[in-house]
Design an enzyme around this catalytic site. Structure first.
Site, PDB file in Angstrom:
ATOM      1  N   HIS A 130      -8.158   8.045  -1.238  1.00  0.00           N
ATOM      2  CA  HIS A 130      -8.744   6.888  -1.920  1.00  0.00           C
ATOM      3  C   HIS A 130      -9.579   6.136  -0.878  1.00  0.00           C
ATOM      4  CE1 HIS A 130      -8.676   2.828  -3.725  1.00  0.00           C
ATOM      5  NE2 HIS A 130      -8.305   3.381  -4.868  1.00  0.00           N
ATOM      6  N   ASP A 207      -0.007   6.709   2.472  1.00  0.00           N
ATOM      7  CA  ASP A 207      -0.446   5.875   1.358  1.00  0.00           C
ATOM      8  C   ASP A 207       0.385   6.308   0.147  1.00  0.00           C
ATOM      9  OD1 ASP A 207      -1.622   5.092  -1.009  1.00  0.00           O
ATOM     10  OD2 ASP A 207      -3.674   5.575  -0.407  1.00  0.00           O
ATOM     11  N   GLN A 210       0.535   6.105  -5.228  1.00  0.00           N
ATOM     12  CA  GLN A 210       0.758   6.900  -6.447  1.00  0.00           C
ATOM     13  C   GLN A 210       2.081   7.661  -6.408  1.00  0.00           C
ATOM     14  OE1 GLN A 210      -1.067   6.562  -9.033  1.00  0.00           O
ATOM     15  NE2 GLN A 210      -2.900   5.595  -8.183  1.00  0.00           N
ATOM     16  N   LYS A 233       1.363  -1.003  -9.560  1.00  0.00           N
ATOM     17  CA  LYS A 233       1.436   0.347 -10.139  1.00  0.00           C
ATOM     18  C   LYS A 233       2.880   0.714 -10.467  1.00  0.00           C
ATOM     19  CE  LYS A 233      -2.528   1.775  -7.346  1.00  0.00           C
ATOM     20  NZ  LYS A 233      -3.662   1.807  -8.251  1.00  0.00           N
ATOM     21  N   CYS A 371     -12.473   5.663  -7.089  1.00  0.00           N
ATOM     22  CA  CYS A 371     -12.452   5.244  -5.672  1.00  0.00           C
ATOM     23  C   CYS A 371     -12.175   6.424  -4.753  1.00  0.00           C
ATOM     24  CB  CYS A 371     -11.445   4.134  -5.413  1.00  0.00           C
ATOM     25  SG  CYS A 371     -11.849   2.623  -6.254  1.00  0.00           S
TER      26      CYS A 371
HETATM   27  C1  LIG Z   1      -3.850   6.545  -3.635  1.00  0.00           C
HETATM   28  C2  LIG Z   1      -4.283   5.107  -3.674  1.00  0.00           C
HETATM   29  N1  LIG Z   1      -4.441   4.444  -2.527  1.00  0.00           N
HETATM   30  C3  LIG Z   1      -4.807   3.164  -2.489  1.00  0.00           C
HETATM   31  C4  LIG Z   1      -5.053   2.465  -3.636  1.00  0.00           C
HETATM   32  C5  LIG Z   1      -5.444   1.029  -3.557  1.00  0.00           C
HETATM   33  O1  LIG Z   1      -4.452   0.241  -4.112  1.00  0.00           O
HETATM   34  P1  LIG Z   1      -4.655  -1.334  -4.347  1.00  0.00           P
HETATM   35  O2  LIG Z   1      -5.944  -1.475  -5.076  1.00  0.00           O
HETATM   36  O3  LIG Z   1      -3.473  -1.735  -5.133  1.00  0.00           O
HETATM   37  O4  LIG Z   1      -4.683  -1.957  -2.994  1.00  0.00           O
HETATM   38  C6  LIG Z   1      -4.934   3.105  -4.870  1.00  0.00           C
HETATM   39  C7  LIG Z   1      -5.261   2.418  -6.130  1.00  0.00           C
HETATM   40  O5  LIG Z   1      -5.611   2.991  -7.111  1.00  0.00           O
HETATM   41  C8  LIG Z   1      -4.525   4.454  -4.885  1.00  0.00           C
HETATM   42  O6  LIG Z   1      -4.391   5.122  -6.027  1.00  0.00           O
END
Ligand SMILES: Cc1ncc(COP(=O)(O)O)c(C=O)c1O
Length: 413
Positions: A130, A207, A210, A233, A371
């Site tokens: 992401h 990270d 998900q 989430k 993203c």
């Molecule tokens: C794999 C992953 N990393 C990072 C993020 C960023 O999360 P946030 O927007 O809650 O900071 C997301 C959000 O969709 C994500 O799916």
């Protein structure tokens, strides 16, 4: 369709009753919410806990000697304890409250990067990250004269582990990896990848945005150095989230933001910092949101999380089987190990049109690059449509999605 297994014993209707938003209609149709990878819905338990805090307990924390402040502080710290137990951190102080995964990654890139990354050093990320786990490293690399090295993936959307092993070397300073891809659903073998990095003495940031909502995660078992995720989430309000870090790292790296709440002493000549976790929580934090995150953890503890994970997996298999039977539809992300994400394209139909038409039937999916532009570039696609499931979704909702897709095809036929 016959090959699809029977749904497990998980009582989805009981769970659905805990999510008031799911009872509404959209465009005259029952809401079918399949955008959970972006944000999940909020359970009654979290709503009630948040309302109680706002109605009866609201105050700033850590500073007051009065009743309300002490009460709010205890609730906030209790939420930290709940998170600690949920992810099996060694101590609650290793769980830093952040605004979400984006802030968690930025914190590590800034604080760890500032101290441990220099000119000519290397940072390993993967092709499926992401943007939140790409850009902070790019900014750091530009600033320090370091290099980003990228683990490639195969056509199914699985990381090529031999390539990863070849990338690790004595210049590697950190590996930053998604546990689960938000666009492909691939579950990466992070435990093994962490063990490999550790052979080179390299720490790993995972990270977990998900992953945490969908299956139990044990940060000690993974031996992750840092692990970050977002509350929104996993049933909690936006603005809540966690960066877990091993104490040995959190003690060593400098603060991310500075200001009130993170100090031991301040003079105009010099400031000394509070110990963790306060050192990383400058200013007034998202008190209500993180108390809500604690309630979300309570909620996940109140259900059989393992059974829920198995149920979601069956739902994903069911949807995958039906979707792959539709002519002109291509599933993007066919890894062997997958979580509840189903990205796809329909020949000659733009993903935004798919999303808009499905919305007319009350079906919420996502369209775009999610993203993850480099990932889409890897597959030669500007965008995909993405349905993402959670434990309150049903087989009937999958059927409605599939019917909706047939309708899209008819319209564009
Ligand atoms: C794999 C992953 N990393 C990072 C993020 C960023 O999360 P946030 O927007 O809650 O900071 C997301 C959000 O969709 C994500 O799916």
């Amino acid at each position: 369709m016959t090959a699809v297994k029977e749904m497990s014993n998980f009582d989805v209707n009981k769970v659905r009753a805990d999510f008031p938003v799911l009872t509404q209609t959209v465009n005259g149709k029952p809401l079918v919410y399949l955008d959970n990878a972006a944000s999940s819905q909020v359970s009654n338990l979290v709503i009630e806990r948040g309302s109680k805090y706002l109605a009866e307990e609201h105050s700033n924390i850590h500073r007051g000697v009065h009743y309300l402040s002490q009460h709010a502080t205890s609730a906030y710290e209790a939420a930290r304890e709940k998170v600690k137990r949920f992810i099996n951190a060694r101590e609650a102080k290793e769980c830093i409250f952040v605004r979400g995964t984006t802030e968690g990654v930025n914190l590590v890139a800034y604080s760890y990067g500032r101290k441990f990354v220099g000119e000519g050093d290397e940072i390993i990320i993967s092709e499926m990250e992401h943007h939140a786990n790409i850009i902070p490293w790019q900014v750091l690399a530009e600033e320090k004269g370091a290099k980003i090295r990228v683990i490639p993936m195969n056509e199914r959307g699985e990381l090529i582990i031999e390539e990863y092993e070849n990338l690790l070397n004595e210049r590697t300073r950190i590996v930053a990896l998604a546990h689960v891809s938000n666009s492909l659903g691939t579950i990466n073998p992070v435990k093994e990848m962490i063990a490999t990095a550790h052979k080179f003495g390299v720490p790993v940031l995972v990270d977990g945005a998900q992953a945490i909502p969908h299956f139990p995660v044990d940060v000690q078992d993974l031996d992750a150095d840092f692990y970050t995720f977002s509350g929104h989430k996993m049933f909690a309000p936006t603005g809540s989230g966690v960066l877990y870090g091993k104490r040995e790292w959190l003690d060593k790296i400098p603060p991310y933001q500075t200001g009130g709440g993170m100090i031991r002493t301040v003079t105009f000549e010099k400031t000394t910092y509070a110990p963790i976790p306060e050192k990383f929580e400058a200013g007034t934090p998202a008190i209500a949101a993180n108390i809500g995150l604690g309630a979300a953890v309570d909620y996940l503890n109140s259900i059989d999380f393992e059974a829920a994970a198995a149920y979601e997996h069956e739902l994903l298999e069911y949807a995958t089987e039906l979707l792959s039977g539709i002519e002109g539809v291509k599933i993007i992300g066919t890894a062997k190990e997958k979580a509840s994400v189903l990205s796809f394209t329909i020949e000659n139909v733009h993903p935004h049109d798919i999303g808009t038409i499905l919305d007319q039937s009350g079906i919420a999916i996502r369209a775009g690059h999610h993203c993850a532009q480099p990932l889409h570039e890897r597959f030669g696609l500007p965008a995909t449509s993405r349905a993402s499931f959670y434990l309150y979704n049903t087989k009937e909702e999958v059927d409605m999605l599939i019917n909706g897709i047939y309708k899209v095809k008819e319209l564009f036929g």
